[in-house]
Design an enzyme around this catalytic site. Structure first.
Site, PDB file in Angstrom:
ATOM      1  N   HIS A  68      -7.518  -3.644  15.043  1.00 11.79           N
ATOM      2  CA  HIS A  68      -6.717  -4.842  15.296  1.00 11.79           C
ATOM      3  C   HIS A  68      -5.998  -4.711  16.633  1.00 11.79           C
ATOM      4  O   HIS A  68      -4.927  -4.089  16.688  1.00 11.79           O
ATOM      5  CB  HIS A  68      -5.681  -5.017  14.191  1.00 11.79           C
ATOM      6  CG  HIS A  68      -6.278  -5.442  12.894  1.00 11.79           C
ATOM      7  ND1 HIS A  68      -6.360  -6.760  12.515  1.00 11.79           N
ATOM      8  CD2 HIS A  68      -6.859  -4.725  11.906  1.00 11.79           C
ATOM      9  CE1 HIS A  68      -6.963  -6.841  11.344  1.00 11.79           C
ATOM     10  NE2 HIS A  68      -7.277  -5.621  10.949  1.00 11.79           N
TER      11      HIS A  68
ATOM     12  N   GLU B 158      -4.273  -6.863  18.083  1.00  9.81           N
ATOM     13  CA  GLU B 158      -2.969  -7.548  17.996  1.00  9.81           C
ATOM     14  C   GLU B 158      -1.929  -6.698  17.282  1.00  9.81           C
ATOM     15  O   GLU B 158      -0.756  -7.041  17.244  1.00  9.81           O
ATOM     16  CB  GLU B 158      -3.149  -8.913  17.309  1.00  9.81           C
ATOM     17  CG  GLU B 158      -3.286  -8.904  15.790  1.00  9.81           C
ATOM     18  CD  GLU B 158      -4.668  -8.491  15.263  1.00  9.81           C
ATOM     19  OE1 GLU B 158      -5.456  -7.908  16.031  1.00  9.81           O
ATOM     20  OE2 GLU B 158      -4.928  -8.716  14.067  1.00  9.81           O
TER      21      GLU B 158
ATOM     22  N   ASP C 152       9.112   4.136  -7.188  1.00  9.19           N
ATOM     23  CA  ASP C 152      10.484   4.658  -7.195  1.00  9.19           C
ATOM     24  C   ASP C 152      10.650   5.655  -8.333  1.00  9.19           C
ATOM     25  O   ASP C 152      11.240   5.343  -9.372  1.00  9.19           O
ATOM     26  CB  ASP C 152      11.482   3.494  -7.369  1.00  9.19           C
ATOM     27  CG  ASP C 152      11.361   2.460  -6.270  1.00  9.19           C
ATOM     28  OD1 ASP C 152      11.318   2.840  -5.093  1.00  9.19           O
ATOM     29  OD2 ASP C 152      11.291   1.261  -6.598  1.00  9.19           O
TER      30      ASP C 152
HETATM   31  O1  1PR Z   1      10.424  -4.267  -7.449  1.00  3.94           O
HETATM   32  O2  1PR Z   1       8.615  -5.351  -6.156  1.00  3.94           O
HETATM   33  O3  1PR Z   1      10.927  -6.247  -6.094  1.00  3.94           O
HETATM   34  O4  1PR Z   1      10.335  -4.119  -4.981  1.00  3.94           O
HETATM   35  C1  1PR Z   1      11.627  -3.668  -4.686  1.00  3.94           C
HETATM   36  C2  1PR Z   1      11.511  -2.753  -3.500  1.00  3.94           C
HETATM   37  O5  1PR Z   1      12.839  -2.485  -3.028  1.00  3.94           O
HETATM   38  C3  1PR Z   1      10.896  -1.426  -3.846  1.00  3.94           C
HETATM   39  O6  1PR Z   1      10.069  -1.039  -2.768  1.00  3.94           O
HETATM   40  C4  1PR Z   1      12.078  -0.459  -3.950  1.00  3.94           C
HETATM   41  O7  1PR Z   1      11.712   0.832  -3.491  1.00  3.94           O
HETATM   42  C5  1PR Z   1      13.069  -1.093  -3.003  1.00  3.94           C
HETATM   43  N1  1PR Z   1      14.477  -0.892  -3.413  1.00  3.94           N
HETATM   44  C6  1PR Z   1      15.083  -1.531  -4.424  1.00  3.94           C
HETATM   45  N2  1PR Z   1      16.385  -1.147  -4.470  1.00  3.94           N
HETATM   46  C7  1PR Z   1      16.583  -0.273  -3.487  1.00  3.94           C
HETATM   47  C8  1PR Z   1      17.850   0.387  -3.145  1.00  3.94           C
HETATM   48  O8  1PR Z   1      17.924   1.211  -2.231  1.00  3.94           O
HETATM   49  N3  1PR Z   1      18.912   0.075  -3.866  1.00  3.94           N
HETATM   50  N4  1PR Z   1      15.193   0.682  -1.777  1.00  3.94           N
HETATM   51  C9  1PR Z   1      15.380  -0.115  -2.813  1.00  3.94           C
HETATM   52  C10 1PR Z   1      14.356   1.664  -1.790  1.00  3.94           C
HETATM   53  C11 1PR Z   1      13.911   3.474  -0.522  1.00  3.94           C
HETATM   54  C12 1PR Z   1      13.281   3.498   0.768  1.00  3.94           C
HETATM   55  C13 1PR Z   1      14.108   4.244   1.764  1.00  3.94           C
HETATM   56  C14 1PR Z   1      13.577   5.657   1.759  1.00  3.94           C
HETATM   57  C15 1PR Z   1      13.935   6.447   2.989  1.00  3.94           C
HETATM   58  N5  1PR Z   1      14.627   2.281  -0.651  1.00  3.94           N
HETATM   59  O9  1PR Z   1      13.081   2.207   1.196  1.00  3.94           O
HETATM   60  O10 1PR Z   1      13.903   3.585   2.936  1.00  3.94           O
HETATM   61  O11 1PR Z   1      14.071   6.339   0.605  1.00  3.94           O
HETATM   62  O12 1PR Z   1      15.294   6.646   3.075  1.00  3.94           O
HETATM   63  P1  1PR Z   1      15.909   7.898   3.834  1.00  3.94           P
HETATM   64  O13 1PR Z   1      14.991   8.244   4.944  1.00  3.94           O
HETATM   65  O14 1PR Z   1      17.227   7.417   4.371  1.00  3.94           O
HETATM   66  O15 1PR Z   1      16.050   8.973   2.828  1.00  3.94           O
HETATM   67  P2  1PR Z   1      10.071  -5.035  -6.247  1.00  3.94           P
END
Ligand code: 1PR
Length: 552
Positions: free
Chosen positions: A185, A187, A402
């Protein structure tokens, strides 16, 4: 010169449109058969599945005029599926291709590698006016035209570049008369891709008769697919209603109370952590050399209907200034509009693809789908994974996992996950020594645990048609302790699709470690990049020093 883009109603065509606008080219869309008469240059940015693309073109009456356009000798540039449909057939579908190139499209062999082939790989272009002889370009596909000059001797006349993945050599671009096509890709391939597009448009079709034929060559000992560095932005509305990039500690995104002496305590405790604006951060990470970006909608508005979806505006704006792949997650599921109209997960995903997303990431819905799969032994064809993969191709479907550790006593544990238990290492962290654990899946951002292990989930989503796993760890998220190597290794050993390691990165060494100790194809971080503790260039420098191939 009238430049037209062919949009057959599936896939992310917005990225190409954004690239062309950035390069200063004006264009129109082909939406009906008569538009072909007005086109003097045509680009077809096909995304998705081979059969679906052909069927969409046919049902809209565009297939025959497309073939006539190509046969008329006017310049044509096909991207990905736009290139594949030039071939005579694809094992992805019984529907025949256009037959312009006398060779089949076949599935990659997955015995020595992950499939889909996803990421930045080199394309050894035999150039003319193309800007770079061997740049890295972004590929995402499970099917390819294998480079086999013994079987197809005239291939040397139309092969324009080859690329190696695992021990397979495939055709990464073709040129035959007025026709040019790339499996990658442009783009989505940063500056190198934009330069290639621009070069072709300034001299449509290049001088396609004077290129040197690609010489037959044996695969080299190692391919040049790079390990990807992904910057992730968790997006949600703060208490003032503004969309911000936030970051949790083990998924808790609210500021903690400061020590009693702190003057900040009344101002910040309990507030949603605000680390910046999503589009501005996305632009910053693109400029800094991120290989991919991920925007996760973690706020309650992901339950709101498609009509009122603020995340779509974020994706649209980000796609205008970011020319590497964008994954969008959160709320990819069936919803209901205020007027009662039901919107399927497929429609929600389609809206994101049209806004400029390249992949969608499915979280909770994937868990429910695998639970149903486990109960019935087979997919019922209705899950978000299956419906989206069928139309857009499996490479467009990421499953975000998760998991959380469940500690058990290895001497007495007699539960269903005995074979998946991970034993704490004698030299591991103090709280892990002598313990064992399995990884339990959760839904709703970790708020609810389900009776499903991460291995069951990973195998299940692969069987349903997911193309990649984004593997978070609630235990490691935001801790800076490093990736959960046991978790990543466990999942990697159980699937063939690519795995993105996520959660816990605290230093550049952690990226080196995750690629040295596990087979992860990509590593994702959020906190350290948002807080500018480690730069993406530093991560890539460390990986290069360790002999790990990266795009610099
Ligand atoms: O269930 O299909 O609606 O998807 C929800 C999405 O939102 C999922 O991908 C879930 O992982 C994410 N999510 C939901 N709640 C949270 C929260 O933080 N309260 N975040 C969340 C998940 C984890 C990563 C993060 C890494 C790296 N976040 O996105 O970026 O852990 O972090 P770090 O490098 O700082 O350790 P649906």
């Amino acid at each position: 010169m009238a430049l037209f883009l062919l949009d057959y109603g599936a896939g992310n065509v917005q990225s190409l449109a954004n690239s062309l606008r950035t390069l200063g080219h004006t264009f129109s869309w082909i939406t009906q058969p008569a538009d072909f008469d007005n086109a003097s240059i045509l680009i077809f940015p096909g995304v998705g599945a081979f059969g679906t693309a052909i069927e969409h073109l046919e049902s809209r009456g565009l297939l025959a005029p497309l073939l006539q356009y190509i046969q008329s000798g006017r310049p044509y540039f096909g991207i990905c599926i736009g290139m594949q449909i030039l071939f005579e057939s694809s094992s992805e579908s019984p529907v025949p291709g256009l037959g312009v190139i006398p060779c089949p499209i076949e599935l990659f062999d997955s015995t020595d590698k992950s499939v889909p082939h996803m990421g930045w790989n080199s394309a050894d272009l035999v150039d003319l006016s193309a800007p770079s002889q061997s740049s890295y370009y972004y590929f995402v596909h499970s099917y390819c035209a294998k480079y086999n000059p013994e079987k197809y001797p005239d291939a040397t006349e139309w092969v324009y570049s080859t690329t190696q993945y695992g021990q397979e050599l495939f055709i990464s671009s073709v040129r035959k008369g007025n026709v040019f096509g790339t499996q990658f890709h442009p783009e989505k391939s940063g500056e190198a891709g934009l330069a290639l597009l621009d070069a072709w448009l300034r001299k449509p079709g290049f001088d396609t008769t004077s290129g040197r034929p690609a010489p037959p060559r044996a695969p080299q000992s190692q391919h040049r697919l790079t390990k990807r560095i992904v910057a992730c932005m968790d997006v949600r509305a703060n208490d003032e209603g503004d969309l911000v990039v936030t970051k949790g500690d083990q998924y808790d995104v609210r500021e903690k109370a400061e020590p009693a002496s702190s003057t900040l305590v009344t101002k910040t405790a309990g507030a949603v952590r605000n680390l910046g604006k999503p589009v501005a951060l996305a632009a910053r990470y693109y400029a800094a050399g991120a290989d991919e970006l991920c925007l996760l909608n973690i706020t309650s508005f992901r339950h709101s209907p498609l009509q009122d979806q603020p995340m779509l505006a974020v994706v649209r704006a980000a796609a205008e200034c970011v020319f590497v792949p964008l994954t969008i997650g959160g709320g990819i599921k069936d919803t209901v509009d205020p007027d009662g109209a039901r919107r399927s997960a497929l429609e929600v995903a389609g809206a994101y693809f049209r806004a400029g997303a390249d992949k969608v990431s499915i979280g909770s819905e994937a868990v429910y789908a695998v639970e149903r799969l486990r109960a019935s032994g087979t997919g019922d064809g209705t899950s978000a994974i299956e419906t989206i993969a069928r139309v857009y191709g499996r490479q467009a479907v990421v499953v975000s996992v998760d998991p959380r550790r469940v500690y058990v006593d290895p001497q007495t544990y007699d539960g269903p996950y005995k074979d998946e238990l991970v034993m704490g290492r004698p030299d591991g962290a103090e709280n892990e020594r002598g313990k064992a654990w399995w990884y339990q899946c959760t839904v709703s951002g970790g708020r609810e645990s389900r009776q499903l292990s991460v291995v069951e989930l990973a195998r299940g989503v692969e069987a349903l048609g997911a193309g990649e796993i984004l593997l978070n760890s609630i235990d490691r998220d935001g801790t800076g302790l490093g990736f959960d190597l046991d978790l990543i290794d466990l999942v990697k050993r159980n699937v063939k699709i690519p795995v993105v390691a996520s959660s816990g990165a605290g230093s550049k060494e952690h990226f080196v470690q995750v690629f040295q100790d596990t087979g992860a194809e990509a590593a994702l971080a959020a906190g350290i990049f948002h807080r500018e503790e480690v730069r993406i260039s530093e991560v890539k420098g460390a990986l290069q020093s360790a002999g790990i191939n990266v795009r610099t």
